[in-house]
Enzyme design. Sequence first.
Site, PDB file in Angstrom:
ATOM      1  N   ASP A   1       7.425   4.745  -9.721  1.00 59.72           N
ATOM      2  CA  ASP A   1       8.137   4.635  -8.496  1.00 59.72           C
ATOM      3  C   ASP A   1       9.795   4.737  -8.749  1.00 59.72           C
ATOM      4  OD1 ASP A   1       5.746   4.657  -7.178  1.00 59.72           O
ATOM      5  OD2 ASP A   1       6.059   2.624  -6.078  1.00 59.72           O
TER       6      ASP A   1
ATOM      7  N   ASP B   1       8.569   5.823   7.953  1.00 63.56           N
ATOM      8  CA  ASP B   1       8.191   6.819   8.787  1.00 63.56           C
ATOM      9  C   ASP B   1       7.366   7.747   7.813  1.00 63.56           C
ATOM     10  OD1 ASP B   1      10.035   7.615   6.899  1.00 63.56           O
ATOM     11  OD2 ASP B   1      11.348   8.457   8.015  1.00 63.56           O
ATOM     12  N   GLY B   2       6.889   7.400   6.639  1.00 62.08           N
ATOM     13  CA  GLY B   2       6.222   7.972   5.647  1.00 62.08           C
ATOM     14  C   GLY B   2       6.807   9.197   4.949  1.00 62.08           C
TER      15      GLY B   2
ATOM     16  N   GLY C   1       0.862  -1.007   0.005  1.00 65.44           N
ATOM     17  CA  GLY C   1      -0.032   0.154  -0.021  1.00 65.44           C
ATOM     18  C   GLY C   1       0.870   1.327  -0.022  1.00 65.44           C
TER      19      GLY C   1
ATOM     20  N   ASP D   1       4.564  -4.376  -7.270  1.00 72.22           N
ATOM     21  CA  ASP D   1       3.881  -3.140  -6.812  1.00 72.22           C
ATOM     22  C   ASP D   1       4.454  -1.987  -7.337  1.00 72.22           C
ATOM     23  OD1 ASP D   1       6.105  -4.285  -4.822  1.00 72.22           O
ATOM     24  OD2 ASP D   1       5.758  -2.208  -4.160  1.00 72.22           O
ATOM     25  N   ASN D   2       5.340  -2.322  -7.863  1.00 69.79           N
ATOM     26  CA  ASN D   2       6.133  -1.110  -8.728  1.00 69.79           C
ATOM     27  C   ASN D   2       5.734  -0.874 -10.125  1.00 69.79           C
ATOM     28  OD1 ASN D   2       7.102   0.325  -6.385  1.00 69.79           O
ATOM     29  ND2 ASN D   2       9.009  -0.569  -6.758  1.00 69.79           N
TER      30      ASN D   2
ATOM     31  N   GLY E   1       2.534   3.722   1.525  1.00 74.31           N
ATOM     32  CA  GLY E   1       3.073   3.894   2.907  1.00 74.31           C
ATOM     33  C   GLY E   1       3.657   5.281   3.158  1.00 74.31           C
ATOM     34  N   ARG E   2       3.837   5.900   1.683  1.00 68.98           N
ATOM     35  CA  ARG E   2       4.293   7.446   2.192  1.00 68.98           C
ATOM     36  C   ARG E   2       3.960   8.242   0.877  1.00 68.98           C
ATOM     37  NH1 ARG E   2      10.380   7.467   0.495  1.00 68.98           N
ATOM     38  NH2 ARG E   2      10.663   5.647  -0.762  1.00 68.98           N
TER      39      ARG E   2
HETATM   40  P1  AMP Z   1       9.332   1.119  -2.777  1.00 72.88           P
HETATM   41  O1  AMP Z   1      10.434  -0.047  -2.938  1.00 72.88           O
HETATM   42  O2  AMP Z   1       9.585   2.340  -2.554  1.00 72.88           O
HETATM   43  O3  AMP Z   1       8.343   0.819  -3.763  1.00 72.88           O
HETATM   44  O4  AMP Z   1       8.249   0.794  -1.601  1.00 72.88           O
HETATM   45  C1  AMP Z   1       7.893  -0.423  -1.110  1.00 72.88           C
HETATM   46  C2  AMP Z   1       6.881  -0.167  -0.132  1.00 72.88           C
HETATM   47  O5  AMP Z   1       7.432   0.216   1.143  1.00 72.88           O
HETATM   48  C3  AMP Z   1       5.798   0.659  -0.623  1.00 72.88           C
HETATM   49  O6  AMP Z   1       4.515   0.254  -0.171  1.00 72.88           O
HETATM   50  C4  AMP Z   1       5.956   1.722   0.018  1.00 72.88           C
HETATM   51  O7  AMP Z   1       4.876   2.779   0.403  1.00 72.88           O
HETATM   52  C5  AMP Z   1       6.776   1.507   1.416  1.00 72.88           C
HETATM   53  N1  AMP Z   1       7.598   2.576   1.711  1.00 72.88           N
HETATM   54  C6  AMP Z   1       8.716   2.670   1.439  1.00 72.88           C
HETATM   55  N2  AMP Z   1       9.621   3.836   1.867  1.00 72.88           N
HETATM   56  C7  AMP Z   1       8.666   4.006   3.181  1.00 72.88           C
HETATM   57  C8  AMP Z   1       8.607   5.008   4.256  1.00 72.88           C
HETATM   58  N3  AMP Z   1       9.830   5.702   4.375  1.00 72.88           N
HETATM   59  N4  AMP Z   1       7.637   5.022   5.078  1.00 72.88           N
HETATM   60  C9  AMP Z   1       6.608   4.215   4.828  1.00 72.88           C
HETATM   61  N5  AMP Z   1       6.479   3.468   3.805  1.00 72.88           N
HETATM   62  C10 AMP Z   1       7.426   3.173   2.951  1.00 72.88           C
HETATM   63 MG    MG Z   2       6.790   1.455  -4.970  1.00 71.39          MG
END
Ligand code: AMP
Ligand code: MG
Length: 478
Positions: A256, A119-120, A89, A246-247, A91-92
Amino acid sequence: MKLDEIRVTNPYLALPELCYTRVKPTPLAKPYLIHANAEVARLLCLDEEELESERFVDFVNGALELGGGDPFAMCYAGHQFGFYVPRLGDGRAINIGTVGKYHMQLKGAGLTRYSRDGDGRAVLRSSIREYLMSEAMHHLGIPTTRALALIGSQQQVIREQWEKGAIVLRVSPSWVRFGTFEYFAHHKKHFELEALAEYVIAESYPHLADKEDRYRVLFGEVVHRTALLMAKWQAVGFNHGVMNTDNMSIAGLTIDYGPYAFLDDYDFNYICNHTDRNGRYSFGNQPNIGAWNLRALMHAFESLASSQRMEEILDGYGKIYTDHYLELMTLKLGLESFEAEDTELLRHLLGMMQGLGVDYTSFFRTLSEYDGSREALLALGLYHKPMHDWLDSYDRRLERNSSSHRERSAKMKQVNPKYVLKNYMLQEAIDASQIGDFSLVKALFVIAQKPFDEHPQFQRWAGATADILKNKKLSCSS
Ligand code: AMP
Ligand code: MG
C-alpha cells in the site's frame, strides 16, 4: 501463455464468506496502457507480446476476466493513526485471480462493499507512484508487492480537483494484513480467525503446516519478518508514511504505497505524510510503530495462542531489528564484519548527517568511492569539520579491513544505490504524464530495476537533491 490460455485460481474464496465479497470490476472509460512490466509478466507465465495487445488493456481495466476468475474484495479492519476502525476492507482493490503464488489485484477498479465514502478509484499520480516504487523496492532487495501494469484513462475522478482515473494491476504472494486478523478477533469470529491463520500458513509460512502450537510460531515469524522489514526500510532511508495496521502485511512485505518518501537529507524526524501532524509515522519512529502494530496483532491472536508466550516473542523484536539493521549498515559502510564499537561509529555518522543535512543516498554512494581523498564527501555538507572528524574515525576503522580499496568499493556499490526514486523525481514524471508524456515514467522504471548501475544518461538524478526540491510532502489523498 496467451491471456486467454491462463487459468487463474481463487484460493482466498475457500475461506468463510465473511472474509470477502464477490464484486465485478467497473472498467474506466477510454483506457490506455502507460507501462507494463515484462519481469512480472514472466512470473505470471504471460507472453511478453501479450502486453502490447488491446486485450491486455481490457484485462488491466477489469473488462476482460481470465478463465477461472471469480473477482472479490477482502474484508479487514485496522488501527488508523492509533485508533481502531472496525471495518475497512478493499475499498478500491479487486482481486482477480491467482497464478502460481501470485495474487493479482486491480487497484482503482471501482466500488466494492468496503468503499465507505470513497469512489473506488485511484488517480494517475498515486498510481504512477505505486507502480514505480514497488518495482524500485523489489530491486533494492526489500520485500514488497509488485505490479504488472499501469493504465490511464479519460475518466474524471474528483480529489482536491478533477483528475484522471488510473488502475495499477498489482501482484503479491499475500494480501493479508494485520487488520484482517483484527477484524475477526474484534467480532469474536473464532472459526474465521482460525481459518485465516491456516490460510496464511499455507500461503506464506508453509513450513509451519504440521507444527504443534503453530499459531504461536506463526506470530513469532510475523514478528521476525516485520523486524527485518523495518531494518531494511531504515537502512535504505524509506519512509512509508501510513503504517496503519491495515497497511501491514502478514507476510512481512511493503504494501500500500501512498505518501511514502525516500529521505533526501538524513533526518531522523522526517515526516513524509503531511496529514501526520504528530509524526506518528515519521522515519525514525517506524521501528517502534512496527512493534506497536505487532502488539495490536498479538491482541488479535489472543484466542489462538498464549498471550504470555507472545509477549515473550514480542520482547525479542528489538534485538532482531537491531541485529539486522547493524548487519545492513556494516555492509553499507564497507566493513567486513561488525565490531561492538561500530555502533559508536554509526551513531557518530548519523548525528553528523543529521546536523549537517547530508543527502542520505548520495553519502553512502560517495563513500563507496572514498579512497582517502575527501573532496566529494566534504561537498555534501555545509561545514567541513564534522565530516573530517567522522572520516578520521572511519579511516582508523578501515585499517582493520583486509580488502583493498577497489574490492571494498565494488562491494559497497552493490548495497549503496546510486539512484532511489525521490519524490521530486516522481513528481517530474507525474507532471509530464499529466500532459500525456510518459517518457519519464519509462526512464524511472529503468532506474527502478537497476538502482546500483551507473546509468550515465540519468546522472542528473544522482547526487544530492537540490534545496528547492527537497522534502516534498504528500497527503493521503490518492
Ligand atoms: P489507505 O490509507 O490507502 O490504505 O486506505 C485506507 C482504506 O480506505 C482502505 O480500506 C482503502 O481501500 C480505502 N480507500 C482509500 N481510498 C479509497 C477510495 N478512493 N475509494 C474507496 N475506498 C478507498
Ligand atoms: Mg491500505
